[in-house]
Design a protein around this motif. Structure first.
Motif, PDB file in Angstrom:
ATOM      1  N   LYS A   1      99.900  44.965 -14.529  1.00 46.05           N
ATOM      2  CA  LYS A   1     101.029  44.131 -14.971  1.00 46.05           C
ATOM      3  C   LYS A   1     102.123  43.991 -13.930  1.00 46.05           C
ATOM      4  CE  LYS A   1     103.528  44.063 -18.583  1.00 46.05           C
ATOM      5  NZ  LYS A   1     103.752  43.146 -19.666  1.00 46.05           N
TER       6      LYS A   1
ATOM      7  N   PRO B   1     108.924  51.785 -20.535  1.00 47.91           N
ATOM      8  CA  PRO B   1     107.920  52.515 -21.314  1.00 47.91           C
ATOM      9  C   PRO B   1     107.022  51.615 -22.177  1.00 47.91           C
ATOM     10  CG  PRO B   1     110.102  52.759 -22.291  1.00 47.91           C
ATOM     11  CD  PRO B   1     110.297  52.046 -20.997  1.00 47.91           C
TER      12      PRO B   1
ATOM     13  N   ILE C   1     110.679  54.139 -32.953  1.00 48.75           N
ATOM     14  CA  ILE C   1     110.808  55.155 -31.904  1.00 48.75           C
ATOM     15  C   ILE C   1     110.929  56.542 -32.536  1.00 48.75           C
ATOM     16  CG2 ILE C   1     112.189  55.898 -29.913  1.00 48.75           C
ATOM     17  CD1 ILE C   1     111.403  53.094 -29.406  1.00 48.75           C
TER      18      ILE C   1
ATOM     19  N   LEU D   1     110.757  59.451 -20.885  1.00 53.62           N
ATOM     20  CA  LEU D   1     111.590  59.687 -22.080  1.00 53.62           C
ATOM     21  C   LEU D   1     110.929  60.716 -22.988  1.00 53.62           C
ATOM     22  CD1 LEU D   1     112.475  55.989 -23.049  1.00 53.62           C
ATOM     23  CD2 LEU D   1     113.942  57.654 -21.867  1.00 53.62           C
TER      24      LEU D   1
ATOM     25  N   THR E   1     111.049  60.282 -26.089  1.00 50.55           N
ATOM     26  CA  THR E   1     110.701  59.497 -27.281  1.00 50.55           C
ATOM     27  C   THR E   1     109.533  58.576 -26.984  1.00 50.55           C
ATOM     28  OG1 THR E   1     112.339  57.879 -26.593  1.00 50.55           O
ATOM     29  CG2 THR E   1     113.039  59.522 -28.224  1.00 50.55           C
TER      30      THR E   1
ATOM     31  N   ALA F   1     107.478  54.967 -28.525  1.00 45.24           N
ATOM     32  CA  ALA F   1     107.490  53.800 -29.415  1.00 45.24           C
ATOM     33  C   ALA F   1     106.102  53.668 -30.049  1.00 45.24           C
ATOM     34  CB  ALA F   1     107.832  52.551 -28.613  1.00 45.24           C
TER      35      ALA F   1
ATOM     36  N   PRO G   1     101.257  47.269 -23.549  1.00 44.03           N
ATOM     37  CA  PRO G   1     102.358  46.320 -23.412  1.00 44.03           C
ATOM     38  C   PRO G   1     101.783  44.910 -23.541  1.00 44.03           C
ATOM     39  CG  PRO G   1     101.623  46.958 -21.239  1.00 44.03           C
ATOM     40  CD  PRO G   1     100.733  47.679 -22.232  1.00 44.03           C
ATOM     41  N   SER G   2     102.626  43.911 -23.538  1.00 42.33           N
ATOM     42  CA  SER G   2     102.122  42.545 -23.578  1.00 42.33           C
ATOM     43  C   SER G   2     101.280  42.272 -22.326  1.00 42.33           C
ATOM     44  CB  SER G   2     103.288  41.566 -23.674  1.00 42.33           C
ATOM     45  OG  SER G   2     104.233  41.839 -22.668  1.00 42.33           O
TER      46      SER G   2
ATOM     47  N   GLU H   1     107.169  39.072 -29.882  1.00 35.55           N
ATOM     48  CA  GLU H   1     106.955  40.518 -29.843  1.00 35.55           C
ATOM     49  C   GLU H   1     107.529  41.229 -31.069  1.00 35.55           C
ATOM     50  OE1 GLU H   1     108.253  38.682 -27.520  1.00 35.55           O
ATOM     51  OE2 GLU H   1     107.102  38.941 -25.686  1.00 35.55           O
TER      52      GLU H   1
ATOM     53  N   LEU I   1     116.717  47.815 -31.372  1.00 35.40           N
ATOM     54  CA  LEU I   1     116.780  47.745 -29.909  1.00 35.40           C
ATOM     55  C   LEU I   1     116.269  46.415 -29.382  1.00 35.40           C
ATOM     56  CD1 LEU I   1     115.476  51.270 -28.854  1.00 35.40           C
ATOM     57  CD2 LEU I   1     117.802  50.534 -29.358  1.00 35.40           C
ATOM     58  N   ARG I   2     115.365  45.807 -30.134  1.00 37.57           N
ATOM     59  CA  ARG I   2     114.859  44.494 -29.733  1.00 37.57           C
ATOM     60  C   ARG I   2     114.607  43.683 -30.990  1.00 37.57           C
ATOM     61  NH1 ARG I   2     109.193  43.890 -26.492  1.00 37.57           N
ATOM     62  NH2 ARG I   2     108.296  44.501 -28.488  1.00 37.57           N
TER      63      ARG I   2
ATOM     64  N   PRO J   1     113.603  47.988 -21.933  1.00 37.29           N
ATOM     65  CA  PRO J   1     113.698  46.899 -20.960  1.00 37.29           C
ATOM     66  C   PRO J   1     113.494  45.528 -21.574  1.00 37.29           C
ATOM     67  CG  PRO J   1     112.610  48.743 -19.978  1.00 37.29           C
ATOM     68  CD  PRO J   1     112.791  49.079 -21.438  1.00 37.29           C
ATOM     69  N   GLY J   2     112.868  45.448 -22.771  1.00 37.45           N
ATOM     70  CA  GLY J   2     112.883  44.179 -23.482  1.00 37.45           C
ATOM     71  C   GLY J   2     114.321  43.746 -23.721  1.00 37.45           C
TER      72      GLY J   2
HETATM   73  P1  AMP Z   1     106.138  45.123 -24.402  1.00 39.49           P
HETATM   74  O1  AMP Z   1     105.055  45.889 -25.062  1.00 39.49           O
HETATM   75  O2  AMP Z   1     105.803  44.585 -23.046  1.00 39.49           O
HETATM   76  O3  AMP Z   1     106.699  44.078 -25.303  1.00 39.49           O
HETATM   77  O4  AMP Z   1     107.312  46.133 -24.119  1.00 39.49           O
HETATM   78  C1  AMP Z   1     107.495  47.272 -24.894  1.00 39.49           C
HETATM   79  C2  AMP Z   1     108.914  47.455 -25.196  1.00 39.49           C
HETATM   80  O5  AMP Z   1     109.081  48.697 -25.901  1.00 39.49           O
HETATM   81  C3  AMP Z   1     109.794  47.559 -23.965  1.00 39.49           C
HETATM   82  O6  AMP Z   1     110.922  46.749 -24.134  1.00 39.49           O
HETATM   83  C4  AMP Z   1     110.156  49.017 -23.934  1.00 39.49           C
HETATM   84  O7  AMP Z   1     111.382  49.260 -23.355  1.00 39.49           O
HETATM   85  C5  AMP Z   1     110.189  49.393 -25.393  1.00 39.49           C
HETATM   86  N1  AMP Z   1     110.006  50.840 -25.530  1.00 39.49           N
HETATM   87  C6  AMP Z   1     108.879  51.527 -25.353  1.00 39.49           C
HETATM   88  N2  AMP Z   1     109.088  52.850 -25.516  1.00 39.49           N
HETATM   89  C7  AMP Z   1     110.387  53.013 -25.805  1.00 39.49           C
HETATM   90  C8  AMP Z   1     111.217  54.142 -26.065  1.00 39.49           C
HETATM   91  N3  AMP Z   1     110.745  55.379 -26.067  1.00 39.49           N
HETATM   92  N4  AMP Z   1     112.525  53.929 -26.315  1.00 39.49           N
HETATM   93  C9  AMP Z   1     113.014  52.666 -26.313  1.00 39.49           C
HETATM   94  N5  AMP Z   1     112.277  51.568 -26.077  1.00 39.49           N
HETATM   95  C10 AMP Z   1     110.989  51.723 -25.808  1.00 39.49           C
END
Ligand code: AMP
Ligand code: MG
Length: 320
Positions: free
Chosen positions: A48, A55, A92, A107, A109, A111, A134-135, A172, A186-187, A216-217
């Motif tokens: 990717k 994460p 989370i 982290l 934690t 997800a 991830p995506s 997402e 968070l998102r 980071p999303g």
């Molecule tokens: P994606 O699967 O590409 O949509 O991205 C996964 C999203 O989950 C990203 O924005 C990560 O930052 C978020 N994410 C994954 N693990 C954690 C965590 N432990 N705490 C906060 N956000 C997380």
């Protein structure tokens, strides 16, 4: 190019071999690997081109399996899981040692989500580890909502994409964390804030911040097409940029003075669910036309509209 098909046994074999498979979910397609195997997880980041500080989400097939991977599950999380899993909600929790830090970017934690797609649930049931996924798009680009999208962008780098058709939600997952007895979103995503609040009471929206991207999303720039995009009053932006080759991503109405081939309407009925399922397809389509500018507009800021507007805002942020 990767093979595309519905062969779960083949997908299982690849995953058992610590390699990656494109998987369908109801939100967007995922790039999946064995979450307990650092080699497979490292390959996800590589394919990717994803920065290691971002994460991954852990996917498993049932709520019963979650305690293998996380410490305590707060009671509000249980309530949400009962209502929304399998579905577009990521929660989370504090991770157990079995989860490599590579998955969580260091982290404590993790997800977690149970995706709502029959093929992927079958796949998850046929392996004895959870999937990190991830995506399935290059980092920062528009997410894929069908198997061809995955093949177009990552087909050279993976062997197989499990084809589950078009994603039903198309955007997402919503990500939430638990803080004492409170819920932080968070998102914004496929599970609406309104629906979550009906089950678990008022939630807080965590401030977007590029300097401190807990998720980071949440980074201000993400989900972007290569073509610059401006969101606002479409007619007005077109008038201001009349010298440019323009495409329009409209909510429900067509616009005059724009070549029909350069216009993508998200939902003629003005239906936010339909608009969400077509958002990334529309952005991808317009991005193939060699335009100088894509112009779009915000949709009503309720239900799934909030997640759609969030993605549009971040797509636009790339320009700055
Ligand atoms: P994606 O699967 O590409 O949509 O991205 C996964 C999203 O989950 C990203 O924005 C990560 O930052 C978020 N994410 C994954 N693990 C954690 C965590 N432990 N705490 C906060 N956000 C997380
Ligand atoms: Mg992503």
């Amino acid at each position: 190019m990767a093979k595309i098909g519905t062969d779960i046994e083949f997908a299982t074999e690849i995953l058992n071999n610590s390699e990656l498979v494109g998987i369908p979910t109801e939100t967007v397609y995922g790039l999946a690997g064995n979450a307990l195997n650092p080699k497979a997880v490292a390959e996800i980041f590589k394919v990717k081109d994803r920065p290691s500080f971002d994460p991954l989400i852990l996917h498993t097939s049932s709520l019963e399996r979650v305690p293998e991977f996380v410490h305590e599950i707060p009671s509000k999380a249980h309530e949400l899981a009962n209502h929304f899993w399998p579905g577009p909600l990521t929660m989370i929790f504090r991770k157990k040692e079995i989860i490599p830090y590579l998955v969580t970017s260091g982290l404590e934690t993790i997800a977690v989500r149970i995706p709502n797609h029959p093929l992927t649930i079958k796949l998850l049931e046929s392996i004895d580890f959870p999937l990190a996924a991830p995506s399935a798009n290059p980092f920062g680009y528009v997410s894929p909502t069908n198997a061809e999208h995955v093949n177009e962008q990552l087909g050279e780098k993976i062997k197989y994409v499990l084809d589950g058709g078009d994603c039903h939600v198309g955007i997402e997952s919503t990500i939430v964390e638990f803080e004492n007895d409170e819920i932080n979103v968070l998102r914004l995503g496929g599970c609406t804030v309104e629906d979550i609040e009906k089950i678990a009471g008022k939630v807080r929206l965590r401030q977007i911040s590029s300097s401190n991207p807990v998720a980071p999303g949440m980074m201000s720039s993400h989900y972007s097409p290569f073509t610059p995009i401006i969101i606002g009053d479409i007619d007005e932006i077109i008038t201001r940029n009349s010298d440019l080759k323009i495409g329009v991503l409209a909510f429900k109405n067509e616009f005059q003075n724009i070549n029909k081939d350069h216009m993508f309407v998200l939902s003629e009925k003005g239906d936010l669910n339909e608009a969400a399922t077509r958002l990334f397809t529309g952005l991808r389509y317009l991005d193939t036309l060699n335009l100088q500018l894509i112009v779009s507009e915000y949709v009503p800021d309720i239900g799934l509209g909030r997640a759609i507007n969030d993605r549009l805002k971040r797509a636009e942020a790339k320009r700055n």
